[in-house]
Design an enzyme around this catalytic site. Sequence first.
Site, PDB file in Angstrom:
ATOM      1  N   CYS A 188       0.851  -1.187   0.000  1.00  0.00           N
ATOM      2  CA  CYS A 188       0.000   0.000   0.000  1.00  0.00           C
ATOM      3  C   CYS A 188       0.883   1.232   0.000  1.00  0.00           C
ATOM      4  O   CYS A 188       2.027   1.194   0.460  1.00  0.00           O
ATOM      5  CB  CYS A 188      -0.909  -0.023   1.232  1.00  0.00           C
ATOM      6  SG  CYS A 188      -1.792   1.505   1.600  1.00  0.00           S
ATOM      7  N   ASP A 189       0.341   2.340  -0.460  1.00  0.00           N
ATOM      8  CA  ASP A 189       1.064   3.603  -0.497  1.00  0.00           C
ATOM      9  C   ASP A 189       1.504   4.051   0.891  1.00  0.00           C
ATOM     10  O   ASP A 189       2.514   4.737   1.033  1.00  0.00           O
ATOM     11  CB  ASP A 189       0.144   4.667  -1.131  1.00  0.00           C
ATOM     12  CG  ASP A 189       0.817   6.017  -1.264  1.00  0.00           C
ATOM     13  OD1 ASP A 189       1.981   6.049  -1.679  1.00  0.00           O
ATOM     14  OD2 ASP A 189       0.170   7.034  -0.957  1.00  0.00           O
TER      15      ASP A 189
END
Length: 427
Positions: free
Chosen positions: A285-286
């Site tokens: 995930c970012d």
Amino acid sequence: MQGEILIGTRASGPFVVMAKPVGPLCNLACSYCYYLETGRFYRSPHQFRMSDSLLELYVRQCIAANPGPIVQFTWHGGEPTLAGLDFYRLAVDLQKRYLPEGWSVWNNLQTNGILLDDEWCSFLADAQFDVGLSIDGTQWLHDECRKDHSGHGTYGRAVAAVRRLQAHGIQPDLLCTVTSATAKEPIAVYRALRDLDTGWIQFIPIVRRTTEGRTTAESVTGEGYGYFLGTIFDEWIRHDFGRLDIQLFAEMALILSGVPAGLCWMAPTCGRVLVVEHDGGVYSCDHFVTPDHRIGDIETAPLSTLVDVPAQRRFGNDKQAGLPLQCRSCSWLEICNGGCPKDRFALAENGEPGLNHLCGGLRRFFAHAEHPLRKVTQLRKRGLTPNAVMAELRAESLARWRGVGRNDPCPCGSGRKAKHCCWSKRW
């Protein structure tokens, strides 16, 4: 055979990839940035740029893994324009080369806008890029946090980029962070963004913690975020409904009408929004670009495989599995689903871990916005125009307040006197 393995086949289900062609490199030094610190995980930071060969592999894998007929590419950072205009010209050429007949591609560039001159804007328009541009509402709030490496504010350059994009036929999405300071000025922030007249605004809460686990001074509180959202909601639905959309309001309306959440933090599970770094590394995930959340790289395994590796499935399912009882019994569970895992570090009322730091404010906002949004959905289904919708809501509000004085109980049902509750929010 090796090429087939690396390219892969269609994934088991939909997923999104955020590509970071220059990793955490950026031409700004925003005080609240959570991404610049990821540079410490690399030994050679001067090599932050995706190679042409890696770009080609990435494009091919994305297309092969996608069910079509539209393939999405999101370019993020750091500041992705630092990869250079030729990088994106090549990306578009590769997309055209490998895209199956009858398919189309959607490119989205998330940028601070500083490098967007006319050549850039002309290319983005010709290639039909969507653009998300970061701008923090008013000039003083923006310049306080979003400075360049010389310490100068960048508001003027960001606004100039918006106007330049508009001159080339692109209406950028505006991304506004909400800090503790921003939360105190909702109307000024909202009107400054509204008056840029782009049609779409996102409000992104800043929640960061120190190494000791305390929230930073610039992090917004749940109470502050709820007040900010509620105040803007009233302004928007009374005066600007139909003129522009605000992401959270639009998503909430969709969920209330029975449509699944489009935002990952509002979905029951996550894990279907991967990050591909400049070196081909793939992360969960970012907000989790750390060695612990590196699930592989595209040179040794295709994206279609990596999105379904056990570690990534666990990451996505943990969002739901780790919900505290307070969330599971909450009337707003279907809308928020516990929120983003990065923000779930508070304790629930019974002391159970895993509650969203913003929970209290989000609950107050959902309660505040539910009835108007349900009403809007009903009125729109009847074919009413935005102006007619606002007129109906105004008439309903006037009827509810008819005969209510400042010292009378507030019609919202809080039990407080109107002057101490919703008096200032009358239509």
